[in-house]
Design an enzyme around this catalytic site. Structure first.
Site, PDB file in Angstrom:
ATOM      1  N   ASP A  63       0.819  -1.220   0.000  1.00  0.00           N
ATOM      2  CA  ASP A  63       0.000   0.000   0.000  1.00  0.00           C
ATOM      3  C   ASP A  63       0.854   1.272   0.000  1.00  0.00           C
ATOM      4  OD1 ASP A  63      -2.204  -1.805   0.419  1.00  0.00           O
ATOM      5  OD2 ASP A  63      -1.720  -1.787   2.548  1.00  0.00           O
ATOM      6  N   GLY A 139     -10.661  -8.467  10.182  1.00  0.00           N
ATOM      7  CA  GLY A 139     -11.918  -9.070   9.777  1.00  0.00           C
ATOM      8  C   GLY A 139     -13.131  -8.319  10.272  1.00  0.00           C
ATOM      9  N   ASP A 177      -8.274   2.575   4.211  1.00  0.00           N
ATOM     10  CA  ASP A 177      -7.779   2.946   2.878  1.00  0.00           C
ATOM     11  C   ASP A 177      -8.146   4.389   2.501  1.00  0.00           C
ATOM     12  OD1 ASP A 177      -6.861   0.376   2.835  1.00  0.00           O
ATOM     13  OD2 ASP A 177      -8.098  -0.304   1.175  1.00  0.00           O
ATOM     14  N   SER A 193     -13.448  -0.474   2.013  1.00  0.00           N
ATOM     15  CA  SER A 193     -12.969  -1.807   1.664  1.00  0.00           C
ATOM     16  C   SER A 193     -14.078  -2.810   1.920  1.00  0.00           C
ATOM     17  CB  SER A 193     -11.750  -2.157   2.524  1.00  0.00           C
ATOM     18  OG  SER A 193     -11.374  -3.496   2.350  1.00  0.00           O
ATOM     19  N   GLU A 231     -11.538  -2.037  -2.997  1.00  0.00           N
ATOM     20  CA  GLU A 231     -10.940  -1.255  -1.921  1.00  0.00           C
ATOM     21  C   GLU A 231      -9.881  -0.315  -2.496  1.00  0.00           C
ATOM     22  OE1 GLU A 231      -9.366  -4.073   0.872  1.00  0.00           O
ATOM     23  OE2 GLU A 231      -7.980  -4.957  -0.557  1.00  0.00           O
TER      24      GLU A 231
END
Length: 345
Positions: A63, A139, A177, A193, A231
């Protein structure tokens, strides 16, 4: 970084998120080698995609977001380890330079037991460097986007400004993000995302935080089917259009990754965004810009570096000839005669 690296925490989160959602939601003066603008469409097949530019040094990243500093050097921030930092004098050779943060802010622990931030976005505005990043439990959409500022943009100089925006497990989108764009004197932050996809809020230009106490959350993109795998939004302006870049499909599985970069455009930063065929990105549209090819597997997690009038696509991929390790990808981002972006060498 010679030892085998375990699956990155952010991307363990991505895999877990997918399962959870299925159940819950049933040139001169530029970086080296910049190509001239060319009027061409994106390659029709993966075999036609250009390889990333050669880079050396410490280039194992997830990223990535990069910026050119006042002295002409570059700094690149990426996921993990209090936001990993790398610096370069020429944009080709990178060395590790510590982390953005020297200490973990206390509030991170409420969203990540490990205190491990993800997906930074570094920008410059009004004499200040702004660093947005995500902190999340794995998660889960119990997530937050944080902000730090710095006068120089260099690692170790950032002052944390706390939470910008957060989501809970009762929300149907996820606050990770982040990416920021300025448009006609206003500042907007896209994020998201999985769940119901990519969202956006307006920020206050002075504080870098939401413009109102209860910001309107706009909807920019989603996928039609579980696990709604979209995402990493990033928006840039070119000509009269705004272009929304996103990552589709599976990240962070080494050589099994299927990440790919898609794009749509709009005449407004707030959308609606459409692909070349006219399909709305809220209906699963997205023009394929860059997919895995050869040893360069699972291209995504992208941002765009504006470097002296030229655009550079910054992303990660998994190296099929190096055990699937995540590596830095840099390519020229040019614009065709029809206005759509083209990935070049």
């Amino acid at each position: 970084m010679n030892a085998a690296r375990p699956k990155h925490r952010k991307h363990l989160r991505t895999a877990l998120t997918a399962a959870a959602l299925a159940a819950a939601l049933c040139g001169a003066g530029t970086l080296p080698g910049h190509a001239a603008d060319r009027a061409a469409r994106a390659p029709a097949s993966a075999a036609a995609y250009p390889d990333p530019r050669p880079v050396t040094g410490d280039t194992e990243v997830h990223d990535p977001s990069a910026i050119r500093l006042a002295d002409g050097s570059y700094v690149l921030y990426s996921t993990h380890n209090r936001i990993e930092a790398r610096v370069s004098q020429d944009g080709r050779t990178w060395r590790r330079a510590g982390s953005a943060f020297t200490e973990i802010p206390d509030w991170w622990r409420a969203y990540s037991p490990e205190g491990d931030p993800w997906a930074p976005e570094v920008t410059y505005r009004d004499g200040v460097h702004w660093l947005y990043y995500a902190v999340s439990s794995f998660g889960s959409n119990h997530s937050a986007i944080g902000l730090a500022t710095s006068p120089s943009g260099r690692p170790g100089t950032w002052q944390d400004r706390g939470v910008v925006f957060a989501t809970t497990t009762s929300d149907h989108y996820n606050a990770i993000d982040p990416a920021v764009i300025q448009a006609d004197g206003r500042v907007w932050m896209s994020f998201g995302s999985y769940w119901t996809g990519i969202r956006m809020i307006e920020l206050d230009r002075r504080t870098g935080k939401p413009a109102t106490a209860d910001p309107e959350v706009l909807h920019l993109a989603t996928r039609p089917d579980a696990p709604y795998a979209v995402e990493a939004p990033y928006i840039v302006r070119h000509g009269r259009h705004y272009y929304l870049f996103v990552s589709y499909d599976r990240c962070c599985a080494g050589t099994e990754s299927t990440y790919n970069i898609r794009v749509g455009r709009s005449t407004s930063p707030t959308g609606p965004y459409y692909d070349r065929d006219g399909t709305a990105m809220t209906d699963g549209g997205g023009e394929l810009l860059l997919a895995g090819h050869g040893r360069h597997i699972g291209t995504g997690g992208q941002s765009v570096l504006r470097d002296r009038g030229r655009d550079v696509l910054v992303y990660h991929y998994y190296d099929g000839q190096d055990g699937g390790r995540p590596k830095l990808g840099l390519n020229a981002l040019t614009w065709g005669a029809d206005g759509w972006p083209v990935v070049g060498p």
